[in-house]
Design an enzyme around this catalytic site. Sequence first.
Site, PDB file in Angstrom:
ATOM      1  N   GLY A   1       0.817  -1.218   0.000  1.00  0.00           N
ATOM      2  CA  GLY A   1       0.000   0.000   0.000  1.00  0.00           C
ATOM      3  C   GLY A   1       0.850   1.268   0.000  1.00  0.00           C
ATOM      4  O   GLY A   1       1.977   1.275   0.493  1.00  0.00           O
TER       5      GLY A   1
ATOM      6  N   ARG B   1       1.229  -5.751  -4.995  1.00  0.00           N
ATOM      7  CA  ARG B   1       1.196  -6.667  -3.849  1.00  0.00           C
ATOM      8  C   ARG B   1       1.646  -8.089  -4.218  1.00  0.00           C
ATOM      9  O   ARG B   1       1.384  -9.034  -3.483  1.00  0.00           O
ATOM     10  CB  ARG B   1      -0.200  -6.696  -3.231  1.00  0.00           C
TER      11      ARG B   1
ATOM     12  N   ASP C   1       5.646  -8.005   5.842  1.00  0.00           N
ATOM     13  CA  ASP C   1       5.693  -9.180   4.961  1.00  0.00           C
ATOM     14  C   ASP C   1       6.703  -8.983   3.832  1.00  0.00           C
ATOM     15  O   ASP C   1       7.483  -9.894   3.523  1.00  0.00           O
ATOM     16  CB  ASP C   1       4.310  -9.444   4.340  1.00  0.00           C
TER      17      ASP C   1
ATOM     18  N   LYS D   1       8.216   0.588   5.578  1.00  0.00           N
ATOM     19  CA  LYS D   1       7.086   1.397   5.105  1.00  0.00           C
ATOM     20  C   LYS D   1       5.767   0.839   5.594  1.00  0.00           C
ATOM     21  O   LYS D   1       5.608  -0.375   5.643  1.00  0.00           O
ATOM     22  CB  LYS D   1       7.096   1.386   3.579  1.00  0.00           C
ATOM     23  N   THR D   2       4.844   1.633   5.993  1.00  0.00           N
ATOM     24  CA  THR D   2       3.407   1.339   6.095  1.00  0.00           C
ATOM     25  C   THR D   2       2.752   2.394   6.976  1.00  0.00           C
ATOM     26  O   THR D   2       3.261   2.723   8.061  1.00  0.00           O
ATOM     27  CB  THR D   2       3.043  -0.063   6.638  1.00  0.00           C
TER      28      THR D   2
ATOM     29  N   ASP E   1       0.232   1.878   8.542  1.00  0.00           N
ATOM     30  CA  ASP E   1      -0.382   1.171   9.676  1.00  0.00           C
ATOM     31  C   ASP E   1       0.446   1.273  10.956  1.00  0.00           C
ATOM     32  O   ASP E   1      -0.063   1.038  12.050  1.00  0.00           O
ATOM     33  CB  ASP E   1      -0.578  -0.315   9.338  1.00  0.00           C
TER      34      ASP E   1
ATOM     35  N   GLY F   1      -5.707   0.843   8.899  1.00  0.00           N
ATOM     36  CA  GLY F   1      -4.661   0.336   9.781  1.00  0.00           C
ATOM     37  C   GLY F   1      -4.612  -1.171   9.760  1.00  0.00           C
ATOM     38  O   GLY F   1      -3.859  -1.790  10.488  1.00  0.00           O
TER      39      GLY F   1
ATOM     40  N   GLY G   1      -5.279   9.597   3.330  1.00  0.00           N
ATOM     41  CA  GLY G   1      -4.003   9.916   3.980  1.00  0.00           C
ATOM     42  C   GLY G   1      -2.804   9.220   3.356  1.00  0.00           C
ATOM     43  O   GLY G   1      -1.668   9.590   3.619  1.00  0.00           O
TER      44      GLY G   1
HETATM   45  P1  FBP Z   1       0.538  -1.853   3.614  1.00  0.00           P
HETATM   46  O1  FBP Z   1       0.602  -2.635   4.885  1.00  0.00           O
HETATM   47  O2  FBP Z   1       0.843  -2.641   2.420  1.00  0.00           O
HETATM   48  O3  FBP Z   1       1.379  -0.605   3.716  1.00  0.00           O
HETATM   49  O4  FBP Z   1      -0.958  -1.331   3.396  1.00  0.00           O
HETATM   50  C1  FBP Z   1      -1.631  -0.569   4.307  1.00  0.00           C
HETATM   51  C2  FBP Z   1      -3.102  -0.400   3.989  1.00  0.00           C
HETATM   52  O5  FBP Z   1      -3.365   0.942   3.699  1.00  0.00           O
HETATM   53  C3  FBP Z   1      -3.992  -0.884   5.143  1.00  0.00           C
HETATM   54  O6  FBP Z   1      -4.140   0.102   6.129  1.00  0.00           O
HETATM   55  C4  FBP Z   1      -5.263  -1.232   4.431  1.00  0.00           C
HETATM   56  O7  FBP Z   1      -5.997  -2.203   5.138  1.00  0.00           O
HETATM   57  C5  FBP Z   1      -4.780  -1.781   3.121  1.00  0.00           C
HETATM   58  O8  FBP Z   1      -3.515  -1.182   2.879  1.00  0.00           O
HETATM   59  C6  FBP Z   1      -5.718  -1.497   1.972  1.00  0.00           C
HETATM   60  O9  FBP Z   1      -5.240  -2.147   0.860  1.00  0.00           O
HETATM   61  P2  FBP Z   1      -5.640  -1.806  -0.633  1.00  0.00           P
HETATM   62  O10 FBP Z   1      -4.765  -0.672  -1.075  1.00  0.00           O
HETATM   63  O11 FBP Z   1      -5.313  -3.048  -1.372  1.00  0.00           O
HETATM   64  O12 FBP Z   1      -7.080  -1.418  -0.661  1.00  0.00           O
END
Ligand code: FBP
Length: 551
Positions: free
Chosen positions: A78, A142, A173, A199-200, A202, A248, A426
């Site tokens: 993400g 992903r 991961d 990175k994330t 979350d 998150g 965000g």
């Molecule tokens: P990452 O852990 O890959 O950084 O993604 C975070 C996130 O924004 C989560 O908070 C959310 O649940 C998910 O990605 C949403 O995924 P998508 O972009 O596939 O809708």
Amino acid sequence: MLKSIFQLERSKYAPKMPKALSGSVKVVEGGRTNSIADQQEIQKFFPGTYGMPIITFEAGSDGKSYPGLNVGVILSGGQAPGGHNVISGIFDGLKKLNPSNKLYGFLGGPGGLVDHKYIELTSDIIDEYRNTGGFDIIGSGRTKLEETAQFDKGVEICNKLGIRAIVVIGGDDSNTNACVLAEYYLSKNTGIQVIGCPKTIDGDLKNEMIEASFGFDTACKTYCELIGNIMRDSNSAKKYWHFIKLMGRSASHIGLECALQSHPNVCLISEEVAEKKQTLEQIVNDITDIVVKRAQNNETFGVALIPEGLVEFIPEMKVLISELNDLLAEGHAPAEKFQSLTTNTEKRDFVIDTLSPQSSRVYASLPNGIARQLTLDRDPHGNVQVSRIETERLLIEMVEKRLAELRRNGLKINFSAQNHFFGYEGRCAAPSNFDSDYCYSLGFVASLLIANGKTGYLSSIRNTTAPASEWIPGGVPITMMMNMERRHGEMKPVIQKALVSLDGAPFKAFAEKRDEWAIKTSFVYPGPIQYWGPSTVCDAPTRTLILESGK
Ligand code: FBP
């Protein structure tokens, strides 16, 4: 590319850097390290990259010269604010070491490495993206790098382009997989190094050595601005309760940080719900109590923050979801019977009759829309897509139901609610000063780790609550953050995910004040991210980071 006035001015921002990185740098190596748990098993999986020392970069010269090298970079998962600055940090770091160095970007995430899709990142391209949000410079994806066939395809393209190292910018991961890749490339003597960057949004990739994952700061500040605006509206109109779901995934760090900054009336923390084994009914009753008490004080408004992953942390919902996954597994008789039913009422009744008594009771208590959603949205593995469940609506409807019961017993109360989901708002915001600085340094350090021959390391910047000049740059062996966990029925070595700790300072600070915030309107309006102005406003780290550092 057409640019806003804001973008034009912001592109001139020079990220603040640790003093240690301003001139020549020397490498200081610590002692041998161990994984946080399951040392013997992890060592077996990573014989080549296990136990490596922690690296710190200090000002000074080791008298080395750095021959030219080519590097590839991948954005994984993400979006998170600051990704472009990680890439510009790698680029500038490489060029500083040797102007002939080249940086390639693999397109569309890890899949770009396997499918040989790439571009060379030149200074013209990099300059377009400095201090901007988004991952659009090379795109993300992903695809998981898990198979040796994928790794071998990576070797082919690296050899073709003369790439000596790959930087993976990703979450827990992706960095676990980066370590597997590093080990594989080492064992095959490919000469290709692998370095990760944390990175994330979350906020769940952190530990003693990694103080924060990038993007958390900007994402939370963006949500806090929106929450503050909603709070002010709610406090002005005095007629709505706002239920806000926050992204998150599993962890509630974002909700907790937003609560610490804005003081909502309710903020649920999934990790606490699981720890206290709370039921949906208890959660609804607790929120209803707050709604009633506030109404009795003539405050018929409020703000409730709901973490995205909540339903999976409510034990009875977890059991229900897993029973539904089994019940509706494709090719099984109950699933076929379910699909043959035509009306929603028939389907609902069938599910209620087929589940275990406990799950049947929980399912029957759910509003129709949510109950239907639980039987509809399934991912390719046949699992309910919990992040798509509108938990904020579920809670509104259940609170309304509970209030209707109370009204039948004579309670006079108005309750009108609005629902929101903040997530994508965000993830690509223009990085705050903190994320601009932090990311640039993470990237710069990645280039130093590569130049010094390291592999299987995560770029690390510590002491992040101090001014950037005092930050401590270095590298942490990825194996050090690992433990064994069951994944898809098998025990695997993975970077331990950091969920909210109920013993941690941020949760304790929240728990101490939440009862007061529940009843007495104590809203704080954080306002928008500031990019120019006093450092106290522009450079402030998150409350989470400040509290965790003991300041
Ligand atoms: P990452 O852990 O890959 O950084 O993604 C975070 C996130 O924004 C989560 O908070 C959310 O649940 C998910 O990605 C949403 O995924 P998508 O972009 O596939 O809708």
